[in-house]
Write a protein that holds these residues in place. Structure first.
Motif, PDB file in Angstrom:
ATOM      1  N   ASN A  17      53.507  18.422  35.119  1.00  0.00           N
ATOM      2  CA  ASN A  17      52.818  17.309  35.784  1.00  0.00           C
ATOM      3  C   ASN A  17      53.806  16.271  36.285  1.00  0.00           C
ATOM      4  N   ALA A  18      54.801  15.922  35.474  1.00  0.00           N
ATOM      5  CA  ALA A  18      55.789  14.915  35.864  1.00  0.00           C
ATOM      6  C   ALA A  18      56.599  15.373  37.072  1.00  0.00           C
ATOM      7  N   VAL A  19      57.010  16.651  37.073  1.00  0.00           N
ATOM      8  CA  VAL A  19      57.779  17.184  38.202  1.00  0.00           C
ATOM      9  C   VAL A  19      56.925  17.178  39.470  1.00  0.00           C
ATOM     10  N   ASP A  20      55.650  17.569  39.344  1.00  0.00           N
ATOM     11  CA  ASP A  20      54.746  17.553  40.501  1.00  0.00           C
ATOM     12  C   ASP A  20      54.548  16.136  41.033  1.00  0.00           C
ATOM     13  N   GLN A  21      54.446  15.158  40.138  1.00  0.00           N
ATOM     14  CA  GLN A  21      54.302  13.763  40.556  1.00  0.00           C
ATOM     15  C   GLN A  21      55.503  13.311  41.378  1.00  0.00           C
ATOM     16  N   VAL A  22      56.701  13.638  40.898  1.00  0.00           N
ATOM     17  CA  VAL A  22      57.918  13.234  41.615  1.00  0.00           C
ATOM     18  C   VAL A  22      57.970  13.901  42.989  1.00  0.00           C
ATOM     19  N   ASN A  23      57.656  15.181  43.055  1.00  0.00           N
ATOM     20  CA  ASN A  23      57.694  15.880  44.339  1.00  0.00           C
ATOM     21  C   ASN A  23      56.667  15.304  45.318  1.00  0.00           C
ATOM     22  N   ARG A  24      55.474  14.944  44.824  1.00  0.00           N
ATOM     23  CA  ARG A  24      54.468  14.318  45.690  1.00  0.00           C
ATOM     24  C   ARG A  24      54.943  12.955  46.183  1.00  0.00           C
ATOM     25  N   VAL A  39      62.550  18.341  43.382  1.00  0.00           N
ATOM     26  CA  VAL A  39      62.875  18.610  41.982  1.00  0.00           C
ATOM     27  C   VAL A  39      62.372  20.012  41.690  1.00  0.00           C
ATOM     28  N   GLU A  40      63.275  20.885  41.252  1.00  0.00           N
ATOM     29  CA  GLU A  40      62.911  22.265  40.939  1.00  0.00           C
ATOM     30  C   GLU A  40      62.941  22.441  39.433  1.00  0.00           C
ATOM     31  N   MET A  41      61.988  23.222  38.922  1.00  0.00           N
ATOM     32  CA  MET A  41      61.858  23.406  37.479  1.00  0.00           C
ATOM     33  C   MET A  41      62.055  24.880  37.120  1.00  0.00           C
ATOM     34  N   ASN A  42      62.900  25.106  36.114  1.00  0.00           N
ATOM     35  CA  ASN A  42      63.112  26.441  35.583  1.00  0.00           C
ATOM     36  C   ASN A  42      63.121  26.316  34.052  1.00  0.00           C
ATOM     37  N   GLY A  43      61.963  26.475  33.452  1.00  0.00           N
ATOM     38  CA  GLY A  43      61.851  26.269  32.008  1.00  0.00           C
ATOM     39  C   GLY A  43      62.005  24.791  31.696  1.00  0.00           C
ATOM     40  N   PHE A  44      62.971  24.456  30.855  1.00  0.00           N
ATOM     41  CA  PHE A  44      63.245  23.061  30.533  1.00  0.00           C
ATOM     42  C   PHE A  44      64.473  22.555  31.276  1.00  0.00           C
ATOM     43  N   ASP A  45      64.949  23.322  32.249  1.00  0.00           N
ATOM     44  CA  ASP A  45      66.072  22.922  33.084  1.00  0.00           C
ATOM     45  C   ASP A  45      65.545  22.538  34.459  1.00  0.00           C
ATOM     46  N   ALA A  66      58.142   9.128  35.649  1.00  0.00           N
ATOM     47  CA  ALA A  66      57.047  10.096  35.555  1.00  0.00           C
ATOM     48  C   ALA A  66      56.965  10.699  34.149  1.00  0.00           C
ATOM     49  N   LEU A  67      58.112  10.932  33.519  1.00  0.00           N
ATOM     50  CA  LEU A  67      58.116  11.455  32.151  1.00  0.00           C
ATOM     51  C   LEU A  67      57.477  10.451  31.193  1.00  0.00           C
ATOM     52  N   ILE A  68      57.779   9.173  31.382  1.00  0.00           N
ATOM     53  CA  ILE A  68      57.195   8.147  30.524  1.00  0.00           C
ATOM     54  C   ILE A  68      55.680   8.111  30.708  1.00  0.00           C
ATOM     55  N   LYS A  69      55.214   8.208  31.965  1.00  0.00           N
ATOM     56  CA  LYS A  69      53.771   8.217  32.226  1.00  0.00           C
ATOM     57  C   LYS A  69      53.089   9.413  31.578  1.00  0.00           C
TER      58      LYS A  69
END
Length: 160
Positions: A17-24, A39-45, A66-69
């Protein structure tokens, strides 16, 4: 005998969700119009990439917010050095998931130094604390919450 586990976990769904928020946000911001930034996500990297150094810095700050939210402690985030790759600049961001051996040993030592009547044992990527009294276990939780450790801790599996 009452017990609980000390873990350090990142919720994968909340991270997505946080990664999607940043990309939006990047797609909608005026200063990122026409810029190939993502921002690309591969597991926890995670890989933060953009065309300018300042854009990458802004994106890392957006990711932290976004992580804090999404209820993920930003202490779990480790930001690498920016790397030039063609026309783009990339930054590797790693999220710590699970307790490392050194941190587990440090937690066990902190608990033993308090001289409470509890036992702490390392079990893989978590630390199990057992004791005869529930109050002793609550004292351990309060003590660990007060300490500045380099990783966020969660206290799970509390049993009476």
């Amino acid at each position: 005998m009452p017990s609980f586990d000390i873990v350090s976990e990142v919720d994968k769904h909340q991270l997505t969700n946080a990664v999607d928020q940043v990309n939006r946000t990047v797609a909608n911001r005026f200063d990122f119009k026409g810029v190939d930034a993502q921002v690309e996500m591969n597991g926890f990297d995670l890989t933060v990439r953009a065309e300018a150094d300042i854009q990458v810095t802004q994106m890392v700050d957006m990711l932290r917010a976004a992580l804090i939210k999404c209820s993920i402690d930003p202490l779990a985030m480790t930001v690498g050095e920016p790397e030039q790759s063609g026309k783009q600049i990339k930054v590797a961001v790693t999220l710590k998931n699970g307790l490392e051996k050194e941190l587990s040993k440090k937690i066990v030592k902190l608990i033993k130094d308090e001289k409470l009547k509890v036992q702490a044992s390392i079990q893989g990527e978590q630390v199990r604390v057992t004791g005869k009294k529930r109050d002793d276990l609550q004292q351990v939780i309060a003590m660990l919450k007060g300490k500045e450790l380099d990783q966020p801790l969660q206290f799970t599996n509390f049993r009476d």
